[in-house]
Write an enzyme that holds these catalytic residues in place. Sequence first.
Site, PDB file in Angstrom:
ATOM      1  N   ASN A 248      32.742  43.584  39.429  1.00 31.91           N
ATOM      2  CA  ASN A 248      33.961  43.464  40.243  1.00 31.91           C
ATOM      3  C   ASN A 248      33.907  44.433  41.401  1.00 31.91           C
ATOM      4  OD1 ASN A 248      36.557  42.243  40.560  1.00 31.91           O
ATOM      5  ND2 ASN A 248      37.469  44.209  40.018  1.00 31.91           N
ATOM      6  N   ARG A 249      34.532  44.037  42.521  1.00 33.94           N
ATOM      7  CA  ARG A 249      34.593  44.901  43.704  1.00 33.94           C
ATOM      8  C   ARG A 249      35.145  46.266  43.309  1.00 33.94           C
ATOM      9  NH1 ARG A 249      38.322  42.411  48.275  1.00 33.94           N
ATOM     10  NH2 ARG A 249      39.831  42.806  46.619  1.00 33.94           N
TER      11      ARG A 249
ATOM     12  N   LYS B 180      52.524  33.792  34.068  1.00 35.72           N
ATOM     13  CA  LYS B 180      51.752  33.813  32.809  1.00 35.72           C
ATOM     14  C   LYS B 180      51.981  35.090  31.984  1.00 35.72           C
ATOM     15  CE  LYS B 180      47.941  30.791  34.202  1.00 35.72           C
ATOM     16  NZ  LYS B 180      46.485  30.640  34.266  1.00 35.72           N
TER      17      LYS B 180
ATOM     18  N   ALA C 207      37.466  40.625  37.937  1.00 32.74           N
ATOM     19  CA  ALA C 207      38.016  41.229  36.715  1.00 32.74           C
ATOM     20  C   ALA C 207      39.531  41.165  36.716  1.00 32.74           C
ATOM     21  CB  ALA C 207      37.522  42.673  36.599  1.00 32.74           C
TER      22      ALA C 207
HETATM   23  P1  ATR Z   1      43.497  36.175  39.347  1.00 36.11           P
HETATM   24  O1  ATR Z   1      44.659  36.055  38.416  1.00 36.11           O
HETATM   25  O2  ATR Z   1      43.221  34.934  40.152  1.00 36.11           O
HETATM   26  O3  ATR Z   1      42.272  36.689  38.675  1.00 36.11           O
HETATM   27  P2  ATR Z   1      43.920  38.791  40.400  1.00 36.11           P
HETATM   28  O4  ATR Z   1      44.297  39.288  39.056  1.00 36.11           O
HETATM   29  O5  ATR Z   1      44.689  39.239  41.612  1.00 36.11           O
HETATM   30  O6  ATR Z   1      43.956  37.209  40.472  1.00 36.11           O
HETATM   31  O7  ATR Z   1      42.359  39.136  40.626  1.00 36.11           O
HETATM   32  C1  ATR Z   1      41.666  38.776  41.785  1.00 36.11           C
HETATM   33  C2  ATR Z   1      40.187  39.085  41.588  1.00 36.11           C
HETATM   34  O8  ATR Z   1      39.459  38.653  42.746  1.00 36.11           O
HETATM   35  C3  ATR Z   1      39.882  40.579  41.448  1.00 36.11           C
HETATM   36  O9  ATR Z   1      38.759  40.731  40.610  1.00 36.11           O
HETATM   37  C4  ATR Z   1      39.545  40.974  42.896  1.00 36.11           C
HETATM   38  O10 ATR Z   1      38.758  42.130  43.008  1.00 36.11           O
HETATM   39  P3  ATR Z   1      39.457  43.590  43.024  1.00 36.11           P
HETATM   40  O11 ATR Z   1      39.824  43.897  41.609  1.00 36.11           O
HETATM   41  O12 ATR Z   1      38.430  44.487  43.579  1.00 36.11           O
HETATM   42  O13 ATR Z   1      40.674  43.447  43.931  1.00 36.11           O
HETATM   43  C5  ATR Z   1      38.761  39.760  43.311  1.00 36.11           C
HETATM   44  N1  ATR Z   1      38.682  39.588  44.782  1.00 36.11           N
HETATM   45  C6  ATR Z   1      39.665  39.162  45.610  1.00 36.11           C
HETATM   46  N2  ATR Z   1      39.214  39.081  46.880  1.00 36.11           N
HETATM   47  C7  ATR Z   1      37.896  39.444  46.846  1.00 36.11           C
HETATM   48  C8  ATR Z   1      36.857  39.553  47.837  1.00 36.11           C
HETATM   49  N3  ATR Z   1      37.090  39.260  49.120  1.00 36.11           N
HETATM   50  N4  ATR Z   1      35.626  39.950  47.427  1.00 36.11           N
HETATM   51  C9  ATR Z   1      35.373  40.252  46.132  1.00 36.11           C
HETATM   52  N5  ATR Z   1      36.315  40.162  45.148  1.00 36.11           N
HETATM   53  C10 ATR Z   1      37.554  39.768  45.502  1.00 36.11           C
END
Ligand code: ATR
EC number: 1.1.1.25
Length: 272
Positions: free
Chosen positions: A150-151, A65, A127
């Site tokens: 967000n985490r 994307k 996020a």
């Molecule tokens: P996508 O395109 O699907 O959004 P990404 O850009 O990799 O994929 O983002 C993944 C999101 O899921 C992020 O907000 C991530 O949090 P971090 O920014 O802290 O990494 C969140 N995420 C993934 N696993 C998680 C978990 N076990 N608990 C909470 N948030 C999680």
Amino acid sequence: MDHYAVFGNPIKQSKSPFIHTLFAQQTQEKMVYSAIEPAIDDFDAALKAFFLEQGKGCNITAPFKEQAYQYAQQLTKRAELAGAVNTLKLTDDGILIGDNTDGAGLVLDLKNNHVTLKGARILLIGAGGAARGVCGPLLAEQPKELIIANRTFSKAQTLTTIFTKLGNISAGEFSELSGEFDLIINSTSASLQGEVPLISAKLIRPETTIYDMMYSAQVTPFNAWAKEQGARLTIDGLGMLVGQAAESFAIWRGVKPGAKQVLNELRHNLAT
Ligand code: ATR
């Protein structure tokens, strides 16, 4: 015949060919829609070949994307804000326009589920790219407040900065979220590891609508957790998938297909 396709890697799991083929039947549009899986470093070349032949438009899914965003000759405002393109359209003048229909697909599905967005207090968890794609269209519906949690807090702050001109958006730490939310949306990929983001169970009231952008045959882990906390209405992301496809189809063909029949068939296929 006009040719459309979805590009991704892997692509075998994609439901887009099924969805768009049903849309074409429903609207009696003469077109074909296929799935293309370029090698990871071959996306630009594959797109070029597609549009040199009979390609009129395509969808783009992971992991391409952001590359599609770079490749497009013109971007819509919402694609620019999303920082990613999931829909390309070749105009009659030969210009390749990049758009992003993910957020519109979410909003369409929320409305199909009779969820009120205007004046609502919304929590968006996550996020990453998925969250960024939906912030603009959600804010366009004029919620009272959109809080991004967000985490990794700094990423929530970054999103807030990008969208601050569009409405009342702010960043919140998981541990500090409080008050009553009308809608809580999970955009994280936590479900992929069978995990649930660590927000307080107190945020879930019976009246809080829960929307998980993930979908699966069984109830998603986030929705299962929210139901345990007493949420009455939990929705998964299958309708968003159909919604974004319907928006793309309308961009290409100028006619908006109905989501309901396709969604019912997809749900049935998932269960069998
Ligand atoms: P996508 O395109 O699907 O959004 P990404 O850009 O990799 O994929 O983002 C993944 C999101 O899921 C992020 O907000 C991530 O949090 P971090 O920014 O802290 O990494 C969140 N995420 C993934 N696993 C998680 C978990 N076990 N608990 C909470 N948030 C999680």
